[in-house]
Scaffold this motif. Structure first.
Motif, short mmCIF file in Angstrom:
data_model
loop_
_atom_site.label_atom_id
_atom_site.label_comp_id
_atom_site.label_asym_id
_atom_site.label_seq_id
_atom_site.Cartn_x
_atom_site.Cartn_y
_atom_site.Cartn_z
N LYS A 6 19.32 23.46 61.17
CA LYS A 6 20.31 22.40 61.14
C LYS A 6 21.46 22.71 62.10
CE LYS A 6 20.50 19.69 57.06
NZ LYS A 6 21.19 19.40 55.84
N SER A 7 21.71 23.94 62.33
CA SER A 7 22.81 24.32 63.21
C SER A 7 22.48 24.06 64.68
CB SER A 7 23.18 25.78 63.01
OG SER A 7 22.10 26.59 63.37
N ASP A 8 21.19 23.99 65.01
CA ASP A 8 20.80 23.71 66.39
C ASP A 8 20.99 22.24 66.75
OD1 ASP A 8 20.12 26.34 66.66
OD2 ASP A 8 17.95 26.03 66.39
N LEU A 9 20.88 21.35 65.79
CA LEU A 9 21.02 19.91 66.04
C LEU A 9 22.50 19.54 66.07
CD1 LEU A 9 18.25 18.53 63.68
CD2 LEU A 9 18.15 18.78 66.15
N PRO A 10 22.87 18.70 67.02
CA PRO A 10 24.27 18.29 67.06
C PRO A 10 24.58 17.36 65.90
CG PRO A 10 23.03 17.29 68.87
CD PRO A 10 22.10 18.18 68.14
N ASP A 11 25.78 17.45 65.43
CA ASP A 11 26.22 16.63 64.31
C ASP A 11 26.47 15.20 64.81
OD1 ASP A 11 27.11 15.85 61.82
OD2 ASP A 11 29.15 16.57 62.19
N ILE A 12 26.05 14.21 64.05
CA ILE A 12 26.23 12.81 64.44
C ILE A 12 27.70 12.47 64.57
CG2 ILE A 12 25.92 10.45 63.63
CD1 ILE A 12 23.15 11.09 62.93
N GLY A 13 28.50 13.03 63.75
CA GLY A 13 29.95 12.81 63.84
C GLY A 13 30.50 13.32 65.16
N ASP A 14 30.01 14.48 65.62
CA ASP A 14 30.45 15.03 66.91
C ASP A 14 30.00 14.13 68.06
OD1 ASP A 14 31.63 17.16 65.66
OD2 ASP A 14 29.90 18.51 65.96
N ILE A 15 28.78 13.63 67.97
CA ILE A 15 28.26 12.74 69.02
C ILE A 15 29.10 11.47 69.07
CG2 ILE A 15 26.30 11.31 69.68
CD1 ILE A 15 24.46 13.47 68.52
N GLN A 16 29.42 10.92 67.92
CA GLN A 16 30.21 9.70 67.87
C GLN A 16 31.60 9.94 68.45
OE1 GLN A 16 30.47 7.93 63.99
NE2 GLN A 16 31.66 6.19 64.72
N THR A 18 32.46 12.20 70.64
CA THR A 18 32.30 12.39 72.09
C THR A 18 32.16 11.05 72.80
OG1 THR A 18 31.24 14.53 71.69
CG2 THR A 18 30.94 13.54 73.86
N LEU A 19 31.31 10.18 72.24
CA LEU A 19 31.13 8.86 72.84
C LEU A 19 32.40 8.04 72.80
CD1 LEU A 19 27.57 7.86 71.55
CD2 LEU A 19 28.23 8.48 73.87
N GLU A 20 33.14 8.09 71.70
CA GLU A 20 34.40 7.36 71.60
C GLU A 20 35.40 7.87 72.62
OE1 GLU A 20 35.57 7.70 67.52
OE2 GLU A 20 34.14 6.19 66.85
N GLN A 22 34.64 9.26 75.53
CA GLN A 22 34.17 8.81 76.83
C GLN A 22 34.50 7.33 77.05
OE1 GLN A 22 29.99 9.79 76.99
NE2 GLN A 22 30.37 11.94 77.50
N ILE A 23 34.33 6.54 76.00
CA ILE A 23 34.67 5.12 76.09
C ILE A 23 36.17 4.95 76.34
CG2 ILE A 23 34.84 2.98 74.76
CD1 ILE A 23 32.13 3.74 73.48
N ALA A 24 36.98 5.72 75.66
CA ALA A 24 38.43 5.64 75.86
C ALA A 24 38.79 6.05 77.29
CB ALA A 24 39.15 6.52 74.85
N ASP A 25 38.15 7.11 77.79
CA ASP A 25 38.40 7.55 79.16
C ASP A 25 37.99 6.47 80.16
OD1 ASP A 25 39.37 9.94 78.22
OD2 ASP A 25 37.50 11.07 78.60
N LEU A 26 36.84 5.84 79.91
CA LEU A 26 36.39 4.76 80.79
C LEU A 26 37.36 3.58 80.77
CD1 LEU A 26 32.54 4.76 80.15
CD2 LEU A 26 33.72 5.44 82.24
N ARG A 27 37.87 3.25 79.60
CA ARG A 27 38.85 2.16 79.50
C ARG A 27 40.11 2.49 80.31
NH1 ARG A 27 38.05 0.62 73.16
NH2 ARG A 27 36.23 -0.70 73.49
N LYS A 28 40.56 3.74 80.22
CA LYS A 28 41.73 4.16 81.00
C LYS A 28 41.45 4.02 82.50
CE LYS A 28 43.56 7.43 77.60
NZ LYS A 28 43.77 8.85 77.28
N GLU A 29 40.26 4.44 82.92
CA GLU A 29 39.90 4.35 84.33
C GLU A 29 39.85 2.88 84.79
OE1 GLU A 29 39.42 6.58 86.84
OE2 GLU A 29 40.25 8.02 85.41
N ILE A 30 39.28 2.03 83.94
CA ILE A 30 39.20 0.60 84.27
C ILE A 30 40.61 0.02 84.38
CG2 ILE A 30 38.53 -1.65 83.35
CD1 ILE A 30 35.96 -0.31 82.33
N THR A 31 41.49 0.41 83.50
CA THR A 31 42.88 -0.06 83.56
C THR A 31 43.54 0.38 84.86
OG1 THR A 31 43.04 0.02 81.15
CG2 THR A 31 45.10 -0.01 82.37
N LYS A 32 43.32 1.64 85.25
CA LYS A 32 43.88 2.14 86.52
C LYS A 32 43.32 1.35 87.70
CE LYS A 32 44.58 6.96 85.10
NZ LYS A 32 44.13 8.34 85.33
#
Length: 119
Positions: A6-16, A18-20, A22-32
Motif C-alpha cells: 500500500k505504501s508503493d501506491l500513491p494516495d488518491i488524496g495526494d494525487i488530487q 497535486t492536480l488542484e 497544477q490547475i491553480a498554477d495553470l489558471r495563474k499562467e492564463i491570467t498572466k
C-alpha cells in the motif's frame, strides 16, 4: 503475482492535491497571459490611433494648401477674365462650339441607324 504494498501506491488524496495545485498554477499562467495580451492590444490600439491621427493631420494640411492654391488660381483666372472680356467670351464660345461638335460626332458614330435621326 507481484505483491504491491500500500505504501508503493500513491494516495488518491495526494494525487488530487497535486492536480488542484497544477490547475491553480495553470489558471495563474492564463491570467498572466491574458494581462499581457490586453496590455499589448492596448499598445497596438494606441499606436494605430496615433498613426491615424498623424495621417489625418497630414491630409488636412495638404487639403488646406490645395484649397488655398485653387482659390488663388481661380482668383487669377477671374482677374484675367475681367480684364479681357472679349477674349474670355471668344474662348468660352470656342469651347462650347467644340463641345457641341464633339457631341454630334459621338452621337453619329454611336447611331449608325439612319431611320432614327433627330432631324
Amino acid at each position: 503475482m507481484a505483491d504491491t504494498n500500500k505504501s508503493d501506491l500513491p494516495d488518491i488524496g495526494d494525487i488530487q492535491k497535486t492536480l488542484e495545485k497544477q490547475i491553480a498554477d495553470l489558471r495563474k499562467e492564463i491570467t498572466k497571459i491574458n494581462k499581457s495580451i490586453s496590455a499589448r492590444s492596448a499598445e497596438m490600439i494606441d499606436d494605430a490611433s496615433e498613426q491615424a491621427s498623424d495621417l489625418y493631420d497630414t491630409a488636412a494640411a495638404r487639403a488646406s494648401r490645395t484649397a488655398q492654391q485653387l482659390r488663388n488660381q481661380a482668383q487669377a483666372v477671374s482677374d484675367v477674365a475681367r480684364e479681357n472680356p472679349g477674349t474670355t467670351t471668344a474662348v468660352v464660345g470656342v469651347i462650347g462650339l467644340l463641345g457641341f461638335l464633339a457631341g454630334l460626332a459621338i452621337g453619329q458614330s454611336m447611331n449608325n441607324d439612319t431611320s432614327r435621326r433627330w432631324y
